[in-house]
Design an enzyme around this catalytic site. Sequence first.
Site, PDB file in Angstrom:
ATOM      1  N   GLU A 138      54.446  20.888  32.335  1.00  0.00           N
ATOM      2  CA  GLU A 138      54.718  21.088  33.565  1.00  0.00           C
ATOM      3  C   GLU A 138      54.536  19.669  34.371  1.00  0.00           C
ATOM      4  O   GLU A 138      53.595  19.068  34.020  1.00  0.00           O
ATOM      5  CB  GLU A 138      53.624  22.158  34.351  1.00  0.00           C
ATOM      6  CG  GLU A 138      53.739  22.372  35.872  1.00  0.00           C
ATOM      7  CD  GLU A 138      55.209  22.446  36.478  1.00  0.00           C
ATOM      8  OE1 GLU A 138      55.962  23.386  36.054  1.00  0.00           O
ATOM      9  OE2 GLU A 138      55.393  21.602  37.314  1.00  0.00           O
ATOM     10  N   TYR A 151      57.975  23.902  31.193  1.00  0.00           N
ATOM     11  CA  TYR A 151      58.490  24.008  32.955  1.00  0.00           C
ATOM     12  C   TYR A 151      57.487  25.437  32.985  1.00  0.00           C
ATOM     13  O   TYR A 151      57.944  26.251  33.697  1.00  0.00           O
ATOM     14  CB  TYR A 151      59.719  24.441  32.901  1.00  0.00           C
ATOM     15  CG  TYR A 151      60.990  23.279  32.295  1.00  0.00           C
ATOM     16  CD1 TYR A 151      61.337  22.243  33.400  1.00  0.00           C
ATOM     17  CD2 TYR A 151      61.383  23.544  31.290  1.00  0.00           C
ATOM     18  CE1 TYR A 151      62.057  21.417  32.849  1.00  0.00           C
ATOM     19  CE2 TYR A 151      62.292  22.688  30.624  1.00  0.00           C
ATOM     20  CZ  TYR A 151      62.754  21.623  31.540  1.00  0.00           C
ATOM     21  OH  TYR A 151      63.666  20.916  30.876  1.00  0.00           O
ATOM     22  N   GLN A 204      57.237  32.334  41.661  1.00  0.00           N
ATOM     23  CA  GLN A 204      58.557  33.224  42.181  1.00  0.00           C
ATOM     24  C   GLN A 204      58.264  34.065  43.230  1.00  0.00           C
ATOM     25  O   GLN A 204      57.199  34.167  43.626  1.00  0.00           O
ATOM     26  CB  GLN A 204      58.688  34.215  40.898  1.00  0.00           C
ATOM     27  CG  GLN A 204      59.118  33.714  39.738  1.00  0.00           C
ATOM     28  CD  GLN A 204      60.633  32.913  39.794  1.00  0.00           C
ATOM     29  OE1 GLN A 204      61.186  32.796  40.560  1.00  0.00           O
ATOM     30  NE2 GLN A 204      60.999  32.507  38.586  1.00  0.00           N
ATOM     31  N   CYS A 225      67.699  29.872  37.051  1.00  0.00           N
ATOM     32  CA  CYS A 225      67.897  30.271  38.213  1.00  0.00           C
ATOM     33  C   CYS A 225      68.957  29.932  38.703  1.00  0.00           C
ATOM     34  O   CYS A 225      69.734  30.177  40.014  1.00  0.00           O
ATOM     35  CB  CYS A 225      66.888  30.081  39.292  1.00  0.00           C
ATOM     36  SG  CYS A 225      66.447  28.272  39.588  1.00  0.00           S
ATOM     37  N   CYS A 233      70.766  34.332  53.803  1.00  0.00           N
ATOM     38  CA  CYS A 233      71.559  35.349  52.933  1.00  0.00           C
ATOM     39  C   CYS A 233      72.998  35.321  53.009  1.00  0.00           C
ATOM     40  O   CYS A 233      73.538  34.679  53.817  1.00  0.00           O
ATOM     41  CB  CYS A 233      70.916  36.587  53.531  1.00  0.00           C
ATOM     42  SG  CYS A 233      69.075  37.162  53.217  1.00  0.00           S
ATOM     43  N   CYS A 251      62.249  37.420  59.798  1.00  0.00           N
ATOM     44  CA  CYS A 251      63.184  37.578  58.855  1.00  0.00           C
ATOM     45  C   CYS A 251      63.045  38.649  57.755  1.00  0.00           C
ATOM     46  O   CYS A 251      61.985  38.934  57.508  1.00  0.00           O
ATOM     47  CB  CYS A 251      63.221  36.192  58.264  1.00  0.00           C
ATOM     48  SG  CYS A 251      64.182  36.133  56.504  1.00  0.00           S
TER      49      CYS A 251
END
Length: 441
Positions: A325, A304, A275, A398, A80, A153
């Site tokens: 894909e 994709y 995701q 992304c 992070c 985490c």
Amino acid sequence: MKKNDIFEIEITGITDEGDGVGRAEGMAVFVPYALVGETVRVTIVKVLKNYAVGKLFEVTTPSPSRIKAECPYFYKCGGCRFWHTDYETELEYKRQKVEDCLRRIGGFDVTVPKTLGAKETRGYRNKGQFPVSSDGIGIYAKHSHRVIDIDGCIIQDRTNPEVIGCVRDWMAEFDIPPYDEETGKGCIRHIYTRSGDSGKLVCIVTNCEKIPHAEELVKALRERVDGVSGVLQNLNNKKTNVVLGTRFRTLWGEDFVTDTLGECKFRISPLSFYQVNKAQTEVLYNQAADFAQLSDGEVVWDLYCGIGTIGQFMASRAKKIVGIEVVPQAIENAKENAKLNGIENAEYHCGTAEELAPKLKGEKPDVVILDPPRKGCDESLLKTVAKTETKRIVYVSCKPSTLARDLKLLATLGYELKSVQPVDLFPRTHHVECVALLTQI
Ligand code: SAH
């Protein structure tokens, strides 16, 4: 400027990775953990040709958005980047990052709307990868392969601390050796987890062929961890940074998880992309569906496509979905998922989009969805897509910099950027997801 110099710096910007940027002696200085608007004191730790890196030791004027980091590992971990700021500010950084890339790299004169933020910034990650070493089980230290031992985490699925605890206790009890990156010896390399609505997959990545005392581990995981639905071994005996090898062995239960997005169910194998943030994925896919504006008769290319998610999410309003894909397991999942969702108007092809799209026979697409990995699309694929004269392109990305580069090319091929929407799929990290709509001019 040289190493160990001390400066007081005003932070005026932020890097792609979330570090603060200021100037000293005319040189840009990157300061991790410094926020825009702050004045900070730093020790120079590195001087390069175009910039220097400063280590923050005092915040003389803090930003009003600075907060105390909730995660105890924040200042050591490579994961992070934003636990030291309020969430609104993080969302604004992400919006700006997208706008900057589109302006600077893409040459677009755009104002990007607010990032769609997450309701839940903790416990959202459905995929965990925890390296195992003689230093413990946990996370990699920033810019390094040194493992920091952790209990859990904060952004991960809430049952992961118990998984880590089980493996730790089991390794201690039976003296199971961790893998050693240097020598290539030892057995346990990683714990890999995938959570979905159907349960949780725990996968033990090993260097050794057989896991000693595997039954005891399975028993402990089933007893102690809520919702475990499968325990797998993954064999990876190569000297590599890639976490998973290709061979799996089921030690107990199912070798996949199933998750529901909108009206659709998706079966996910460990090697398939999915995701990591379910709630925000629904936000993202709804935005993609809005941009696609399907009314009934459209042919949609889902390039994709992974396990078929985006196309199937909007399949009820399409005439036909054609998915491409490269990962075979994902294509298998996509076909299974079409069946699971009662979708008969979808077909799937395994291979690279750049190679297969030019060979697709049949009707031309009305809408093309692009959802490439970080490196973006192959130039030849963008040309193939433009040649089909599809009415709309919905580009899910992304990585804003490669999105901007690809949109710039599409702009020269007869497509106009209509809208772009950042969505925060990765709260507290520096990553941001985006969806863009282009229409044929
Ligand atoms: N649309 C999916 C997957 C997106 S991730 C979803 O929303 O879940 C990007 C996917 O592209 C991955 O599944 C990856 O395996 C695949 N991929 C990577 N390079 C590719 C290429 N050249 N051609 C086709 N697929 C590719």
